[in-house]
Enzyme design. Structure first.
Site, PDB file in Angstrom:
ATOM      1  N   ASN A  36      39.396 -30.084   9.612  1.00 31.38           N
ATOM      2  CA  ASN A  36      38.874 -29.312   8.482  1.00 31.38           C
ATOM      3  C   ASN A  36      37.916 -28.249   9.003  1.00 31.38           C
ATOM      4  OD1 ASN A  36      36.070 -30.417   8.552  1.00 31.38           O
ATOM      5  ND2 ASN A  36      37.189 -32.321   8.174  1.00 31.38           N
ATOM      6  N   PHE A  86      26.547 -37.100   2.105  1.00 32.36           N
ATOM      7  CA  PHE A  86      26.740 -35.732   1.647  1.00 32.36           C
ATOM      8  C   PHE A  86      27.989 -35.751   0.779  1.00 32.36           C
ATOM      9  CE2 PHE A  86      24.260 -32.276   3.770  1.00 32.36           C
ATOM     10  CZ  PHE A  86      23.342 -33.088   4.427  1.00 32.36           C
TER      11      PHE A  86
HETATM   12  O1  PMT Z   1      29.550 -28.585   9.207  1.00 35.92           O
HETATM   13  P1  PMT Z   1      29.197 -27.355   8.408  1.00 35.92           P
HETATM   14  O2  PMT Z   1      30.169 -26.213   8.654  1.00 35.92           O
HETATM   15  O3  PMT Z   1      27.776 -26.949   8.574  1.00 35.92           O
HETATM   16  O4  PMT Z   1      29.398 -27.719   6.864  1.00 35.92           O
HETATM   17  C1  PMT Z   1      28.539 -28.642   6.273  1.00 35.92           C
HETATM   18  C2  PMT Z   1      29.293 -29.638   5.359  1.00 35.92           C
HETATM   19  C3  PMT Z   1      29.843 -28.900   4.158  1.00 35.92           C
HETATM   20  C4  PMT Z   1      30.451 -30.298   6.119  1.00 35.92           C
HETATM   21  C5  PMT Z   1      28.255 -30.734   4.957  1.00 35.92           C
HETATM   22  O5  PMT Z   1      27.188 -30.121   4.263  1.00 35.92           O
HETATM   23  C6  PMT Z   1      28.892 -31.793   4.080  1.00 35.92           C
HETATM   24  O6  PMT Z   1      29.043 -31.673   2.883  1.00 35.92           O
HETATM   25  N1  PMT Z   1      29.332 -32.915   4.716  1.00 35.92           N
HETATM   26  C7  PMT Z   1      30.108 -33.976   4.085  1.00 35.92           C
HETATM   27  C8  PMT Z   1      31.560 -33.579   4.073  1.00 35.92           C
HETATM   28  C9  PMT Z   1      32.449 -34.622   3.413  1.00 35.92           C
HETATM   29  O7  PMT Z   1      33.285 -35.203   4.083  1.00 35.92           O
HETATM   30  O8  PMT Z   1      32.194 -34.866   2.174  1.00 35.92           O
HETATM   31  P2  PMT Z   1      33.010 -35.916   1.236  1.00 35.92           P
HETATM   32  O9  PMT Z   1      32.543 -35.643  -0.131  1.00 35.92           O
HETATM   33  O10 PMT Z   1      34.467 -35.807   1.523  1.00 35.92           O
HETATM   34  O11 PMT Z   1      32.527 -37.325   1.749  1.00 35.92           O
HETATM   35  C10 PMT Z   1      31.425 -38.021   1.162  1.00 35.92           C
HETATM   36  C11 PMT Z   1      30.607 -38.714   2.224  1.00 35.92           C
HETATM   37  O12 PMT Z   1      31.383 -39.755   2.834  1.00 35.92           O
HETATM   38  C12 PMT Z   1      30.122 -37.816   3.360  1.00 35.92           C
HETATM   39  O13 PMT Z   1      28.810 -38.181   3.670  1.00 35.92           O
HETATM   40  C13 PMT Z   1      31.060 -38.151   4.513  1.00 35.92           C
HETATM   41  O14 PMT Z   1      30.411 -38.005   5.783  1.00 35.92           O
HETATM   42  C14 PMT Z   1      31.373 -39.613   4.234  1.00 35.92           C
HETATM   43  N2  PMT Z   1      32.705 -40.039   4.715  1.00 35.92           N
HETATM   44  C15 PMT Z   1      33.837 -39.504   4.178  1.00 35.92           C
HETATM   45  C16 PMT Z   1      35.061 -39.950   4.606  1.00 35.92           C
HETATM   46  C17 PMT Z   1      35.111 -40.968   5.593  1.00 35.92           C
HETATM   47  N3  PMT Z   1      36.284 -41.409   6.048  1.00 35.92           N
HETATM   48  N4  PMT Z   1      33.980 -41.489   6.094  1.00 35.92           N
HETATM   49  C18 PMT Z   1      32.779 -41.035   5.667  1.00 35.92           C
HETATM   50  O15 PMT Z   1      31.749 -41.502   6.156  1.00 35.92           O
END
Ligand code: PMT
Length: 413
Positions: free
Chosen positions: A209, A322
């Protein structure tokens, strides 16, 4: 611990903040020797700087008396760190070229100490390809670039190019050389995930991504600046490792899951800023897939949810997720807060022109019965503000423990 800082001041309007920067450095136990360029003297007087630093100001490579007292080579050796704030585009270019026409750039060539630059310039100058190429070369050489921040500029325009606030610079510089011993998270252990993951399809292809890792790296840096012992579990990114932070490089979601659980131990705070893949190919094809068919199907299976698995631990740390959303940002984030049983979630909008792979970001932090908005700021500044809120909630949850002194941070002029 006394830290010897050679503070280079070059000729930009942000030089007017130099006396405050000297004060902030000295508050943290630094001995500050100022070296000004000729144009810096147009913006701030050496009299003021001498008064706040308590040392005679150096500016001229050919000053026989000053050189006899401490030569430029002795100054370069004396420094535990060379900080240039503000750093103009011209100074960046001079350091890149290896030129040494003045005392400051001569010291930069002659020192073995870490060098940090806090750029300050008009936003068009900052985004100019020449300046960005210079920034990249400097980072590749291990020079630390602090900021710049985003906001209103002296020229009346708004954008990226403001020098970071003196308190932020001082905290980052002291953390850079391991001068901890203060800060909001002093003695705390923090684990941060950052960047994307890569899920292999075959030996040459993968699913990934647009995450650059900038937000997660800024969070790790901010936690380190606040005195925490930080482990950063990072997917593949093109960023220099933050000073004072233990970095574990991983590739896939499975790798990140394992590295995170290896690091989590007695962690106090876990911050999941990584954009972890939700799905990976069911099987990795061992040889490069040939394009024999008009169409092909890829079967995907779920990746482990690292964040939810940490929050579900018996002795779970204070857990911060996040949420990256393109629509219904706070509603979806609140759903994740509840479903993954988190203490806090940082909701940010992502898309082609926001969130991913940019130097700035905006966010709303949500918790069970509240929320707080953070307007667009550089990821460095946003991370410091987010860390302040995270620490506040962490100590509130721990109840009886005393919250140490705040090290942070003001934002606007
Ligand atoms: O890296 P940059 O270019 O600076 O961009 C920053 C960002 C947009 C990536 C960052 O600010 C952000 O939002 N990170 C979380 C991205 C994400 O995967 O979001 P999500 O809504 O899909 O996931 C929710 C949470 O679960 C996140 O904390 C993620 O780390 C976690 N997750 C998701 C999937 C997974 N398999 N394991 C996880 O731990």
């Amino acid at each position: 611990m006394t830290v010897n800082v050679v503070l280079g001041i070059s000729g930009g309007i942000a030089a007017y903040k130099a006396p405050d920067l000297v004060r902030r450095l000295r508050e943290r136990g630094a001995d500050v020797q100022i070296v000004m360029t000729a144009s810096a003297e147009e913006f701030v007087t050496s009299t003021a700087l001498q008064a706040v630093s308590g040392r005679p100001i150096r500016s001229n490579l050919w000053d026989k008396e000053a050189e006899a007292a401490m030569s430029h080579i002795e100054l370069a050796r004396w420094a535990d760190v060379v900080l240039i704030a503000p750093s103009t585009a011209e100074v960046m270019a001079r350091i890149v070229s290896g030129g040494a026409p003045d005392l400051l750039t001569t010291i930069c060539l002659a020192t073995e100490a870490p060098i940090a630059l806090a750029p300050a310039m008009n936003h068009v100058m900052w985004s100019n390809p020449a300046t960005q190429a210079n920034r990249q070369v400097l980072e590749e050489r291990g020079i630390h670039i602090l900021g710049p921040g985003i906001g209103s500029q002296a020229c009346g325009e708004t954008g990226s190019g403001r020098m970071l606030e003196p308190d932020v610079i001082a905290a980052q510089v002291v953390a850079l050389i391991g001068g901890k011993g203060e800060g909001l998270l002093q003695g705390r252990k923090v684990v941060v995930t950052a960047g994307p993951t890569r899920e292999a399809i075959d030996p040459v292809r993968y699913i990934t991504n647009r995450s650059s890792g900038k937000m997660g790296y800024a969070m790790a840096s901010a936690a380190s600046t606040q005195g925490a012992e930080v482990t950063l579990v990072s997917g593949p990114v093109n960023l220099p490792e933050p000073p004072g932070v233990t970095v574990v490089q991983v590739e896939s979601a499975e790798d990140m899951y394992t590295a995170t659980h290896d690091a989590i131990g007695d962690t106090d705070i876990f911050i999941a800023a990584a954009a972890v893949a939700d799905y990976r190919p069911a099987a990795v094809v061992q040889q490069k897939i040939k394009k024999n068919d008009e169409a092909m199907r890829l079967e995907l299976v779920r990746c482990p949810d690292i964040l939810a698995s940490v929050a579900a631990l018996d002795a779970a740390p204070f857990t911060v997720g996040f949420a990256a959303e393109t629509e219904n940002v706070t509603d979806y984030a609140r759903g994740k807060l509840a479903k993954k049983k988190l203490d806090l979630i940082v909701a940010n909008r992502v898309g082609r022109d926001c969130g991913f792979d940019r130097d700035d970001n905006a966010a709303t932090v949500l918790w069970n019965n509240g929320e707080k908005q953070f307007p667009t700021a550089s990821k460095t500044e946003l991370a410091h503000d987010l860390l302040e809120l995270i620490a506040e909630h962490f100590y509130a949850m721990r109840g009886s423990e005393t919250q140490p002194k705040l090290t942070v941070i003001s934002s606007n002029d």
